[in-house]
Each structure stands twice: as structure tokens, then as C-alpha cells.
Design a protein around this motif. Sequence first.
Motif, PDB file in Angstrom:
ATOM      1  N   UNK A 129      27.417  16.570  68.630  1.00  0.00           N
ATOM      2  CA  UNK A 129      25.964  16.443  68.596  1.00  0.00           C
ATOM      3  C   UNK A 129      25.419  16.286  67.183  1.00  0.00           C
ATOM      4  N   UNK A 130      26.000  17.014  66.220  1.00  0.00           N
ATOM      5  CA  UNK A 130      25.385  17.132  64.898  1.00  0.00           C
ATOM      6  C   UNK A 130      26.221  16.597  63.740  1.00  0.00           C
ATOM      7  N   UNK A 131      27.447  16.172  64.020  1.00  0.00           N
ATOM      8  CA  UNK A 131      28.310  15.719  62.942  1.00  0.00           C
ATOM      9  C   UNK A 131      28.919  16.886  62.187  1.00  0.00           C
ATOM     10  N   UNK A 132      29.758  16.549  61.206  1.00  0.00           N
ATOM     11  CA  UNK A 132      30.475  17.597  60.476  1.00  0.00           C
ATOM     12  C   UNK A 132      29.549  18.421  59.592  1.00  0.00           C
ATOM     13  N   UNK A 133      28.805  17.740  58.738  1.00  0.00           N
ATOM     14  CA  UNK A 133      27.950  18.469  57.796  1.00  0.00           C
ATOM     15  C   UNK A 133      26.767  19.142  58.478  1.00  0.00           C
ATOM     16  N   UNK A 134      26.375  18.622  59.628  1.00  0.00           N
ATOM     17  CA  UNK A 134      25.254  19.218  60.349  1.00  0.00           C
ATOM     18  C   UNK A 134      25.634  20.406  61.199  1.00  0.00           C
ATOM     19  N   UNK A 135      26.893  20.804  61.157  1.00  0.00           N
ATOM     20  CA  UNK A 135      27.375  21.937  61.955  1.00  0.00           C
ATOM     21  C   UNK A 135      27.899  23.018  61.025  1.00  0.00           C
ATOM     22  N   UNK A 136      27.337  24.192  61.124  1.00  0.00           N
ATOM     23  CA  UNK A 136      27.774  25.304  60.277  1.00  0.00           C
ATOM     24  C   UNK A 136      28.803  26.158  61.005  1.00  0.00           C
ATOM     25  N   UNK A 137      29.602  26.847  60.223  1.00  0.00           N
ATOM     26  CA  UNK A 137      30.560  27.789  60.808  1.00  0.00           C
ATOM     27  C   UNK A 137      29.827  28.862  61.598  1.00  0.00           C
ATOM     28  N   UNK A 138      28.697  29.303  61.092  1.00  0.00           N
ATOM     29  CA  UNK A 138      27.923  30.331  61.801  1.00  0.00           C
ATOM     30  C   UNK A 138      27.461  29.826  63.160  1.00  0.00           C
ATOM     31  N   UNK A 142      32.473  12.200  69.720  1.00  0.00           N
ATOM     32  CA  UNK A 142      33.386  12.552  68.639  1.00  0.00           C
ATOM     33  C   UNK A 142      33.950  11.294  67.977  1.00  0.00           C
ATOM     34  N   UNK A 143      34.295  10.292  68.783  1.00  0.00           N
ATOM     35  CA  UNK A 143      34.804   9.045  68.214  1.00  0.00           C
ATOM     36  C   UNK A 143      33.733   8.388  67.357  1.00  0.00           C
ATOM     37  N   UNK A 144      32.494   8.387  67.829  1.00  0.00           N
ATOM     38  CA  UNK A 144      31.415   7.832  67.038  1.00  0.00           C
ATOM     39  C   UNK A 144      31.227   8.608  65.740  1.00  0.00           C
ATOM     40  N   UNK A 145      31.397   9.918  65.794  1.00  0.00           N
ATOM     41  CA  UNK A 145      31.308  10.740  64.587  1.00  0.00           C
ATOM     42  C   UNK A 145      32.389  10.349  63.586  1.00  0.00           C
ATOM     43  N   UNK A 168      29.661  10.333  57.278  1.00  0.00           N
ATOM     44  CA  UNK A 168      30.052  10.114  55.880  1.00  0.00           C
ATOM     45  C   UNK A 168      30.980  11.181  55.319  1.00  0.00           C
ATOM     46  N   UNK A 169      31.086  12.315  55.987  1.00  0.00           N
ATOM     47  CA  UNK A 169      31.938  13.391  55.483  1.00  0.00           C
ATOM     48  C   UNK A 169      33.412  12.988  55.538  1.00  0.00           C
ATOM     49  N   UNK A 170      34.132  13.192  54.442  1.00  0.00           N
ATOM     50  CA  UNK A 170      35.559  12.869  54.412  1.00  0.00           C
ATOM     51  C   UNK A 170      36.321  13.636  55.481  1.00  0.00           C
ATOM     52  N   UNK A 171      35.882  14.865  55.752  1.00  0.00           N
ATOM     53  CA  UNK A 171      36.585  15.712  56.709  1.00  0.00           C
ATOM     54  C   UNK A 171      36.594  15.107  58.116  1.00  0.00           C
ATOM     55  N   UNK A 172      35.590  14.273  58.415  1.00  0.00           N
ATOM     56  CA  UNK A 172      35.510  13.667  59.736  1.00  0.00           C
ATOM     57  C   UNK A 172      36.530  12.547  59.921  1.00  0.00           C
ATOM     58  N   UNK A 173      37.159  12.121  58.835  1.00  0.00           N
ATOM     59  CA  UNK A 173      38.113  11.020  58.922  1.00  0.00           C
ATOM     60  C   UNK A 173      39.523  11.436  58.491  1.00  0.00           C
ATOM     61  N   UNK A 174      39.726  12.723  58.259  1.00  0.00           N
ATOM     62  CA  UNK A 174      41.033  13.169  57.762  1.00  0.00           C
ATOM     63  C   UNK A 174      41.746  14.056  58.782  1.00  0.00           C
ATOM     64  N   UNK A 175      41.523  13.766  60.053  1.00  0.00           N
ATOM     65  CA  UNK A 175      42.052  14.621  61.112  1.00  0.00           C
ATOM     66  C   UNK A 175      43.402  14.138  61.643  1.00  0.00           C
TER      67      UNK A 175
END
Length: 209
Positions: free
Chosen positions: A20-29, A112-115, A120-127
Motif C-alpha cells: 500500500x505505502x511502499x518501502x519508505x512509506x512504511x515504518x517498522x512501528x 508488491x511487483x509494482x512497488x 525509488x528505494x534501493x531496498x525495494x529492488x535488492x530482494x
Amino acid sequence: MATPDTRTQLLDAAGHLFAENGYRGTSVRAITTLAGANLAAVGYHFGSKAELMAAVVRRAIEPITAAQCAGLDALLARTPDPAVGDLVEAFAGPLFDEMPAGDEGGTRTSRLIMTILSDPADEARSWTGPAEDSVRERYFAAFARVLPGLSQEELAFRMRGILAVTAVDRLQLDQRPSPGCAPPEAGEAARRWALTFLTAALSAPATRM
């Protein structure tokens, strides 16, 4: 029915929020709150938010990857140089089969595929791991053999297009159509249309530079 363990609850919560929110838009909390877990649980079970993202995507993609691998094995057992359309179906078919219309899990996988494709977060493409890399490389090699006129860069672009077209189509099935527009077609018809379109796109002559 047994209650999901904390690791599974974290994966479920993170999958929903990342989609729903992407990597940076989602907090651990936010993840731990939705999962009903304590704040340290992500570090304990996954090591980091980035590793949790990787685990979420791998869990969603694993059935697709397995089906793609089996499809390619079956094709290459029949002929070392399958037709482009057969390769497209083996590669793209599982994306439709594992993301059926009206299925909540399928919709989340599409998002998730669209994410992965757009975040833009590198973490979203390094899985990716060895299994995913192997399947991608095998398909790339198979397409390159039957489409020798394409540069590696253009072939990679067209293969990314397969993922984008399929994910967008699956997402639109779960959204309300715009006024005046017919709802998108679901089921086998959409699958056939997409495979026809993608086969033509992959088979098009190389772009002149």
C-alpha cells in the motif's frame, strides 16, 4: 486453526503495508503495530526492515518463480529453441495464474511487483536471491537465442515490460472502472489477450538507434 506465529504475522503485516505505502512509506512501528508484535520483533526475526522487505517479496514471488522454472524446463525438454510465444506463456502465464482476479493475495502480489518496479528505494529492488536470479538469467538466455537481433539492454527492457503489463492488469481488476469505461476483462480472455500482446511486443524488430 493454529494462531500464526510472530514471524508470519510480521510478514503478513509488512506485505500489506509495503504493497500500500511502499518501502519508505512504511515504518517498522507501523508493521509491528499491525502485527501485534513488539518493536524489537523485526530485528529479532529478520535483522532489519530491508531484510523483512526481501522476505515479504520472496514469499509472494516464490510460487511464480517455481512455475516459471517448471515451464521453462518443460519447453527446453521438447526443443532447445522454443517459439517466442511459448517462452512468453511460460514466463508470463504464472503471473496471471498466481494473481487471479478478485483474490486478495493476488492483488497484494500485484502491488508488491509494482512497488519493486517503481519504488525509488534501493531496498525495494535488492530482494532477489539465487533462485530468482537463476530463473531470470535462464529466461533471458532463452529469449536471447530466439531474438538475436535485440541488444541485451533492449531485451531486458522488454522483459521488464512483461512484469509491468501483467501487474497493472491484475491491479485494475480490483479497482472501480472510470466513468464511461467498461470494466477490465477477467479470466482466460485477459490472459490470452495479454500473451498475444506481449508476444508481439517481444517479437518486434529491434529499435533503430
